[in-house]
Enzyme design. Structure first.
Site, PDB file in Angstrom:
ATOM      1  N   HIS A 154      -8.235   9.044 -15.283  1.00 24.00           N
ATOM      2  CA  HIS A 154      -9.079   8.165 -13.887  1.00 24.00           C
ATOM      3  C   HIS A 154      -9.355   8.086 -12.661  1.00 24.00           C
ATOM      4  O   HIS A 154      -8.347   8.855 -12.132  1.00 24.00           O
ATOM      5  CB  HIS A 154      -7.058   7.081 -13.927  1.00 24.00           C
ATOM      6  N   CYS A 183       0.551   3.286 -12.202  1.00 19.50           N
ATOM      7  CA  CYS A 183      -0.321   3.172 -13.877  1.00 19.50           C
ATOM      8  C   CYS A 183       0.857   2.268 -14.420  1.00 19.50           C
ATOM      9  O   CYS A 183       0.548   0.741 -15.526  1.00 19.50           O
ATOM     10  CB  CYS A 183      -0.044   4.312 -15.095  1.00 19.50           C
TER      11      CYS A 183
END
Ligand code: CIR
Length: 262
Positions: free
Chosen positions: A166, A253
């Protein structure tokens, strides 16, 4: 209000199935107890930073659902239900939709074929970066940009280095003018106009740090980054991340964070 001022968070307890979560290195399997311990310490750190935390129950059918950052994006102006780019994670949306409805009056969504993970979204004061990645496709990034415009926020689409999962695996906002990024990300030129602190060699994973109010959460296995941030005069809290790192995850996250509109 600064973009890293938060008073609310949503997290989800890991289920036992978390050991089957997606990961790039199939040889590294985390233990359920290890993830749970790291998650509990993380929730305690959010609370210590003055956030009120809504803890959602485990979803055993979705091994990666502890990583609540990916199926949604939350801002004081409203929430956006995303479409995670990994097929095994798409169904996380249903339960997340219900949770978001409890907290937000305004809930926007992406449509079929538009994929975006919250891990690819970096909020900064002037713009919101949306990284194209294995999980965020062009249609998803453009749709997300349009939804953000509906909420009155400017966004720009950027590339994510293809070696990482990511965009935020490799970059985080440290203060209103400063980004912490890996060397590759820093050299890409994407953060022109920001002051960029580069993670020391061998500590690239530290770039997924988390600024919350006046506190910065950093993985405890990154001593040189901790020193770097402490030299900035910031209050650094080191947290264990070795188990979630086996699932290609880090500190951002495990929560959705926002400030209630003033
Ligand atoms: C996944 O591959 O989707 C999870 N194992 C890790 C997600 C990490 N999320 C994030 O960086 N925002």
């Amino acid at each position: 209000m600064r973009v890293f001022d938060f008073d609310r968070a949503i997290v989800r307890e890991p289920g036992r199935s978390v050991v089957n979560g997606l990961r790039s290195d199939l040889r590294s399997t985390p233990s359920f107890d290890g993830v749970l311990k790291e998650h509990r310490a993380y929730v305690a750190a959010l609370r210590a930073a003055s956030l009120e935390v809504d803890i959602l129950p485990p979803l055993e059918g979705f091994p990666d659902s502890v990583f609540v950052e990916d199926p949604a994006l939350v801002l004081p102006e409203g929430a956006i239900l995303l479409r995670p780019g990994a097929p095994s994670r798409l169904g996380e949306r249903d339960d997340m939709r219900a949770a978001l409805h409890r907290h937000f009056d305004r809930l926007l969504e992406l449509n079929d074929g538009e994929f975006a993970d919250g891990g690819d979204v970096l909020v900064t004061p002037q713009t919101i970066f949306i990284g194209l990645s294995k999980r965020t496709n062009r249609a998803g990034a453009e749709a997300l940009r349009a939804r953000l415009a509906d909420l009155g926020r400017a966004a720009r689409v950027a590339e994510t280095p293809d070696t990482i999962l990511h965009f935020k695996t490799a970059a985080a906002l440290l203060d209103e003018d400063t980004i912490v990024a890996t060397k590759v990300m820093a050299q890409s030129g994407i953060f022109a106009g920001f002051r960029v602190l580069v993670t020391p060699e061998g500590e690239e994973g530290a770039a997924n740090l988390l600024r919350l109010n006046d506190v910065v959460l950093v993985g405890d296995c990154y001593p040189r980054t901790i020193e770097l941030i402490a030299r900035e005069g910031l209050d650094v809290r080191a947290l264990a991340v070795s188990e979630v790192a086996k699932l290609d995850a880090g500190l951002s996250c495990m929560s959705l964070r926002w400030a209630r509109a003033a």
